[in-house]
Scaffold this motif. Sequence first.
Motif, PDB file in Angstrom:
ATOM      1  N   LEU A   1       0.845  -1.217   0.000  1.00 20.01           N
ATOM      2  CA  LEU A   1       0.000   0.000   0.000  1.00 20.01           C
ATOM      3  C   LEU A   1       0.871   1.254   0.000  1.00 20.01           C
ATOM      4  N   THR A   2       1.959   1.194   0.761  1.00 26.71           N
ATOM      5  CA  THR A   2       2.867   2.347   0.811  1.00 26.71           C
ATOM      6  C   THR A   2       3.417   2.641  -0.583  1.00 26.71           C
ATOM      7  N   ALA A   3       3.778   1.579  -1.300  1.00 27.06           N
ATOM      8  CA  ALA A   3       4.326   1.759  -2.652  1.00 27.06           C
ATOM      9  C   ALA A   3       3.295   2.414  -3.568  1.00 27.06           C
TER      10      ALA A   3
ATOM     11  N   LYS B   1      -3.820   0.417   9.000  1.00 28.22           N
ATOM     12  CA  LYS B   1      -2.784   0.032   8.015  1.00 28.22           C
ATOM     13  C   LYS B   1      -2.754   1.037   6.852  1.00 28.22           C
ATOM     14  N   SER B   2      -3.917   1.452   6.397  1.00 25.84           N
ATOM     15  CA  SER B   2      -3.992   2.420   5.292  1.00 25.84           C
ATOM     16  C   SER B   2      -3.371   3.755   5.701  1.00 25.84           C
ATOM     17  N   LEU B   3      -3.697   4.203   6.918  1.00 25.05           N
ATOM     18  CA  LEU B   3      -3.151   5.493   7.379  1.00 25.05           C
ATOM     19  C   LEU B   3      -1.643   5.391   7.625  1.00 25.05           C
ATOM     20  N   GLU B   4      -1.201   4.219   8.077  1.00 24.36           N
ATOM     21  CA  GLU B   4       0.253   4.039   8.252  1.00 24.36           C
ATOM     22  C   GLU B   4       0.954   4.064   6.890  1.00 24.36           C
ATOM     23  N   ALA B   5       0.315   3.505   5.888  1.00 17.75           N
ATOM     24  CA  ALA B   5       0.895   3.544   4.531  1.00 17.75           C
ATOM     25  C   ALA B   5       0.996   4.998   4.067  1.00 17.75           C
ATOM     26  N   ILE B   6      -0.028   5.786   4.354  1.00 17.48           N
ATOM     27  CA  ILE B   6       0.009   7.212   3.986  1.00 17.48           C
ATOM     28  C   ILE B   6       1.163   7.901   4.717  1.00 17.48           C
TER      29      ILE B   6
END
Length: 433
Positions: free
Chosen positions: A145-147, A179-184
């Motif tokens: 997700l980070t990528a 997890k989504s916010l950590e990816a952001i």
Amino acid sequence: VKRSKKPVKRASQILLVNISQLLTLRCGEGDSSARRLAQLKDLDIIESAAVLCVGGKIVSVGTTKDALRDPWLKKNRKKIIQIDCAGKVVLPGFVDSHTHPVFVNPRLIDFEKRIEGASYEEIAAAGGGIRSSVDGVRQAGKSALTAKVSNVLHDMAALGTTTVEAKSGYGLTVESELKSLEAIRLAASRWPGTVVPTLLGAHVVPKEFQGRSQKYVEIVCKEMIPAVARRKLARFVDVFCDKGAFSAVETEQIFEAAARHGLGVRAHMGQLSQTRLAPFLRFNPASFDHMDHVHDDDVAELAKRNTVATLVPGANYFLGLKEYPAARKLIDAGVPVALATDYNPGTSPTISMPMAMSLACTQMKMSPAEAIAAATINGAWALGLADRKGSIEAGKDADLAIFAVGDYREIAYWFGANRCAMTVMNGVISGTP
Ligand code: NIG
Ligand code: FE
């Protein structure tokens, strides 16, 4: 977001000279809220201009002639990166104040079904729509997700965007929203621009809570929001308030929880149907986004307030709608209006602020000057960042977009092409002039 301690590249000393048109969007005396009415088209343009940036901040703004006479500049000339912007327009980097970048796959089946005549709501009711992006995010690892987010931020900068609001909203469990916010957060730490994270746990009721939306709202309020606030993973909480998503009463409950935890609020409002705004005003939402359907009395009420109406015409375009938000009516009534891409896989798969501006001009009858202010300084107001972003003034962050056009009106004119030559983000150069 707190930027990573290790900056991507050291912010340098940069002098832009010979700028054909510098759109400063300098704020007038006593400007204390977003631009409205005639202020929206006041770009405050300097010709043959220069801008000096030092340590990630704008230090001085004026004519090239004056800049080159400056004694400090003369003495430090060798240490300064000088960029010739002859024949170019320089403006504040775009502030894209509404995006949903944390998803895995494009939604191509929805795309085809719509072409065959199905509506957004019909597709959603049949299992497509937001819910069909959820499995991908729940199954994805944080680094994947980070990528995704990193790539998008990088591509946005190439089109002139230097500040991005980024929402979660395709995980819809405590774990996958975090997890989504950590990816952001991770992607933001690797990008020289600025990212404002938003929790959109209330995007849609996930299928395991179908028919029990109140139970899901409770999880958003009692688990998601506190966990996000504790980890400082978001600055805002957003709600999709509409039929098929969350009701006005549920939206109020979620806003209450956000306020209790010190988070700002914003909402997707009036995209598919009209909702009266009165119950939400006590929360001073930073913005209401979409606003295709809005009651006349609420337009008059918003004209008196600081809540920005964020218009996202990319969604209307991509859904093939004939109607667009009534930008003229909002602007002429005195409502502060911003423009954003609404980058997402379902309704607006574009990262291009110039495209959003072009649609604003041709479909919503905003002038090119209004579109520029709506995409910069008013986007900054919509994110609570107008003290740092959205205009080119001494003391503000060095966030600039350099366009290879001689006249600012060309930015919205050459639609579908990229005329952005270079961006400066917090003093870091990306691209070549
Ligand atoms: O802004 N309306 C709600 N959210 C998005 C659409 C998200 C999606 O379809 O994936 C929007 O249009
Ligand atoms: Fe959206």
